[in-house]
Design an enzyme around this catalytic site. Structure first.
Site, mmCIF file in Angstrom:
data_model
loop_
_atom_site.group_PDB
_atom_site.id
_atom_site.type_symbol
_atom_site.label_atom_id
_atom_site.label_comp_id
_atom_site.label_asym_id
_atom_site.label_seq_id
_atom_site.Cartn_x
_atom_site.Cartn_y
_atom_site.Cartn_z
ATOM 1 N N ASP A 12 0.756 -1.090 0.067
ATOM 2 C CA ASP A 12 0.052 -0.024 0.137
ATOM 3 C C ASP A 12 0.860 1.256 -0.062
ATOM 4 O O ASP A 12 0.363 2.234 0.571
ATOM 5 C CB ASP A 12 -0.860 0.091 1.433
ATOM 6 C CG ASP A 12 -1.954 -1.099 1.124
ATOM 7 O OD1 ASP A 12 -2.368 -1.687 -0.022
ATOM 8 O OD2 ASP A 12 -2.177 -1.782 2.282
ATOM 9 N N LYS A 69 1.850 1.889 -5.309
ATOM 10 C CA LYS A 69 2.399 1.488 -6.322
ATOM 11 C C LYS A 69 1.513 1.593 -7.666
ATOM 12 O O LYS A 69 2.022 1.987 -8.791
ATOM 13 C CB LYS A 69 2.462 -0.324 -6.321
ATOM 14 C CG LYS A 69 3.597 -0.448 -4.999
ATOM 15 C CD LYS A 69 3.329 -2.088 -5.017
ATOM 16 C CE LYS A 69 2.276 -2.693 -4.230
ATOM 17 N NZ LYS A 69 1.901 -2.247 -2.865
ATOM 18 N N GLY A 101 -4.647 -4.275 -3.519
ATOM 19 C CA GLY A 101 -5.525 -3.361 -3.945
ATOM 20 C C GLY A 101 -4.746 -2.067 -4.287
ATOM 21 O O GLY A 101 -4.122 -1.454 -3.478
ATOM 22 N N HIS A 102 -4.660 -1.687 -5.600
ATOM 23 C CA HIS A 102 -4.271 -0.636 -5.942
ATOM 24 C C HIS A 102 -5.053 0.447 -6.599
ATOM 25 O O HIS A 102 -5.816 0.411 -7.305
ATOM 26 C CB HIS A 102 -3.474 -1.099 -7.307
ATOM 27 C CG HIS A 102 -2.107 -2.107 -6.871
ATOM 28 N ND1 HIS A 102 -1.467 -2.751 -7.934
ATOM 29 C CD2 HIS A 102 -1.690 -2.586 -5.694
ATOM 30 C CE1 HIS A 102 -0.521 -3.364 -7.463
ATOM 31 N NE2 HIS A 102 -0.926 -3.476 -5.870
ATOM 32 N N THR A 103 -4.853 1.502 -5.864
ATOM 33 C CA THR A 103 -5.877 2.812 -6.095
ATOM 34 C C THR A 103 -5.059 3.684 -7.276
ATOM 35 O O THR A 103 -4.099 4.059 -6.758
ATOM 36 C CB THR A 103 -6.148 3.683 -4.804
ATOM 37 O OG1 THR A 103 -6.454 2.662 -3.903
ATOM 38 C CG2 THR A 103 -7.393 4.485 -5.069
ATOM 39 N N THR A 149 -5.992 -11.861 3.616
ATOM 40 C CA THR A 149 -7.141 -11.237 2.791
ATOM 41 C C THR A 149 -8.296 -12.206 2.677
ATOM 42 O O THR A 149 -9.233 -11.764 2.139
ATOM 43 C CB THR A 149 -6.743 -10.534 1.678
ATOM 44 O OG1 THR A 149 -6.244 -11.474 0.502
ATOM 45 C CG2 THR A 149 -5.515 -9.407 1.702
ATOM 46 N N GLN A 205 1.932 -6.227 -3.095
ATOM 47 C CA GLN A 205 2.153 -6.572 -1.707
ATOM 48 C C GLN A 205 3.589 -5.390 -1.707
ATOM 49 O O GLN A 205 3.853 -4.612 -2.275
ATOM 50 C CB GLN A 205 2.669 -7.756 -1.460
ATOM 51 C CG GLN A 205 1.013 -8.505 -1.267
ATOM 52 C CD GLN A 205 0.653 -8.901 -2.566
ATOM 53 O OE1 GLN A 205 1.174 -9.406 -3.430
ATOM 54 N NE2 GLN A 205 -0.668 -8.490 -2.777
ATOM 55 N N THR A 248 -8.718 -3.668 -0.409
ATOM 56 C CA THR A 248 -9.202 -4.918 -0.593
ATOM 57 C C THR A 248 -10.177 -5.427 0.536
ATOM 58 O O THR A 248 -11.337 -6.187 0.201
ATOM 59 C CB THR A 248 -8.261 -6.031 -0.765
ATOM 60 O OG1 THR A 248 -7.304 -5.336 -1.941
ATOM 61 C CG2 THR A 248 -8.504 -7.344 -1.191
ATOM 62 N N LEU A 251 3.957 12.417 0.796
ATOM 63 C CA LEU A 251 4.785 13.473 1.750
ATOM 64 C C LEU A 251 3.608 14.402 2.194
ATOM 65 O O LEU A 251 3.842 14.836 3.313
ATOM 66 C CB LEU A 251 5.721 13.991 0.796
ATOM 67 C CG LEU A 251 6.648 15.048 1.637
ATOM 68 C CD1 LEU A 251 7.497 14.220 2.617
ATOM 69 C CD2 LEU A 251 7.603 15.525 0.452
ATOM 70 N N GLY A 297 5.538 11.919 -4.319
ATOM 71 C CA GLY A 297 4.079 12.041 -4.480
ATOM 72 C C GLY A 297 3.531 13.255 -3.277
ATOM 73 O O GLY A 297 3.847 13.110 -2.413
#
Ligand code: GDP
Ligand code: IMO
Ligand code: MG
Length: 427
Positions: free
Chosen positions: A13, A16, A40-42, A128, A223, A299, A331, A412
């Site tokens: 998390d 990525k 779970g990639h947002t 999960t 992961q 997720t 950041l 970021g």
């Protein structure tokens, strides 16, 4: 022949999905090489937010070919619903390629994951519940079902029989559950065959040819380093290799082809599920990081455990992955703290330890040794270059870079594609 690996440097998390999506427009292939829909990639594009679990984040870039490599475990029902969800939102998914050698997460693997966790009680891993561990266990035990098995019903039936033989004994006699019928499983799996057929390919050949043709290939880890089955905080890990070597085995590309390994690193630390976490906070600072950082699992919806940045872990990630760069994320979440503690070493039984201890007992006893850096209060979400950042934010980034052992090449400052400061180009 540029082949880049992008992976999590902490416990997952780290952001990525955003980082992959950012590069997606400039690369030809984005490849998932391990894990499954435990990820779970947002990704936030303009006012649209996407939550991807199994599909590589490159699926959102029209010029890029998304690939599910041989090292991934695929739940066909999840894959098909993820595809149709994206299609309904106007995303073209027709370029997707899936390795015929990828293993299938069967319904019984999901059942075994859930009952095993229940059986472990307070010793549970906090998985999960998506069947990841049992599917990799079947793969290693050589009773796994692969994508290509869906296309030969007779072989599929024999393989499901072999897999259920022992499992049904365990389910009925140990866990007090009903036996799972072979026919039902086979019928369900065969039902996916036709829908998946257009995507199934020899992805190893495709990717190696692409590299020979000087195409740009990005390997996207799920992961993170500390969740790696070999290099993570075992047994509180996932059942695959998110670390850089996993990209080679999980996609069939030799290590000589990899030119860059980018570690995604959150400006603080989070973890979901059980296991040691030296800098974890149980006070209002932890609650504030969770609230401001939106630290809730994509997720499972579980709250993420939060803590200060841990440079010992970052150094370890640099070493085991051979990182060439870091992409520092979130950041902006640290804006507003007057002082920001950073863990620079551990104290273990009265000794100062600079590197991650190999002994699990030592790691469980590790207490963070903090250095405190001055914070900033200015809004940084509009910053476009390093010099736009307030002096203290610049110093925080420089200190992290020094401690972590690889250059920070991007920062970021918000979830959106454009909320990123690029320092060194990745391509
Ligand atoms: P992944 O699993 O590594 O892809 O990360 P997740 O998507 O599970 O969690 C990262 C979260 O942070 C997501 O909600 C992202 O939209 C968000 N995010 C990523 N980068 C940044 C950033 O630089 N700043 C902020 N505020 N949010 C970010
Ligand atoms: P992304 O890709 C954070 C954790 C689970 C559990 C352990 C084992 O979004 O970073 P599993 O179901 O894999 O057998 O669970 O690993 N875990 C993650 N934590 N981010 C993830 O993925 C994770 N995938 C698995 O919480 O502790
Ligand atoms: Mg995630």
């Amino acid at each position: 022949m540029p082949a880049l690996v992008l992976l999590g440097a902490q416990w997952g998390d780290e952001g990525k999905g955003k980082a992959t999506d950012l590069l997606g427009g400039s690369v030809d292939y984005v490849v998932r090489y391990q894990g499954g829909n435990n990820a779970g990639h947002t990704v936030v594009v303009g006012d649209q937010k996407y939550a991807l679990h199994l599909l590589p984040s490159g699926i959102l870039s029209p010029t890029c070919t998304p690939v599910i490599g041989n090292g991934v475990v695929v739940d066909p029902s999840v894959l098909l619903s993820e595809l149709s969800g994206l299609n309904e939102r106007g995303v073209d998914t027709s370029k997707l390629l899936i390795s015929g050698n990828a293993h299938i997460i069967t319904p019984y693997n999901v059942t075994v994951d859930k009952v095993t966790e229940r059986f472990l009680g307070k010793r549970k891993i906090g998985t999960t519940g998506r069947g990841i561990g049992p599917t990799y266990a079947d793969k290693i035990n050589r009773v796994g079902i692969r994508v290509q098995d869906l296309y030969d019903e007779s072989i599929l039936t024999q393989k499901v029989e072999a897999a259920l033989d022992v499992k049904n004994q365990i389910l009925t006699k140990l866990y007090n559950r009903r036996a799972i019928a072979v026919d039902q499983v086979v019928e369900e799996l065969v039902g996916y065959a036709e829908k998946l057929a257009p995507y199934v390919a020899d992805t190893v050949l495709v990717l190696n040819q692409a590299l020979e043709d000087d195409k740009v290939v990005l390997f996207e880890g799920g992961q993170g380093t500390l969740l790696d089955i070999d290099h993570g905080t075992y047994p509180f890990v996932t059942s695959s290799n998110p670390t850089a070597g996993g990209a080679c085995t999980g996609a069939g590309v030799g290590p000589t082809k990899i030119s860059r390994v980018i570690g995604i690193l959150k400006a603080y630390t989070t973890r979901v599920g059980a296991g040691p976490f030296p800098t974890e906070l149980f006070d209002e600072d932890g609650d504030a990081l969770r609230r401001i950082g939106g630290e809730r699992g994509v997720t499972t919806g579980r709250d993420r455990r939060c803590g200060w940045f841990d440079a010992v872990i970052a150094r370890y990630a640099t070493r085991v992955n051979g990182l060439t760069d870091f992409f520092l994320t979130k950041l902006d979440v640290l804006t507003g703290w007057e002082q920001i503690p950073v863990c620079v070493a551990y104290e273990i039984d009265g000794r100062r330890v600079e590197e991650l201890p190999y002994s699990q007992s030592d790691f469980h006893h590790a207490k963070p040794v903090y250095e405190t850096l001055p914070g900033w209060s200015e809004d940084i979400t509009k910053a476009k270059s390093f010099s736009d950042l307030p002096k203290n934010a610049q110093n925080y980034v420089k200190a992290l870079e020094e401690m972590s052992g690889a250059p920070i090449s991007a920062i970021g400052v918000g979830p959106g594609r454009d909320e990123t400061i690029e320092i060194n180009s990745f391509l």
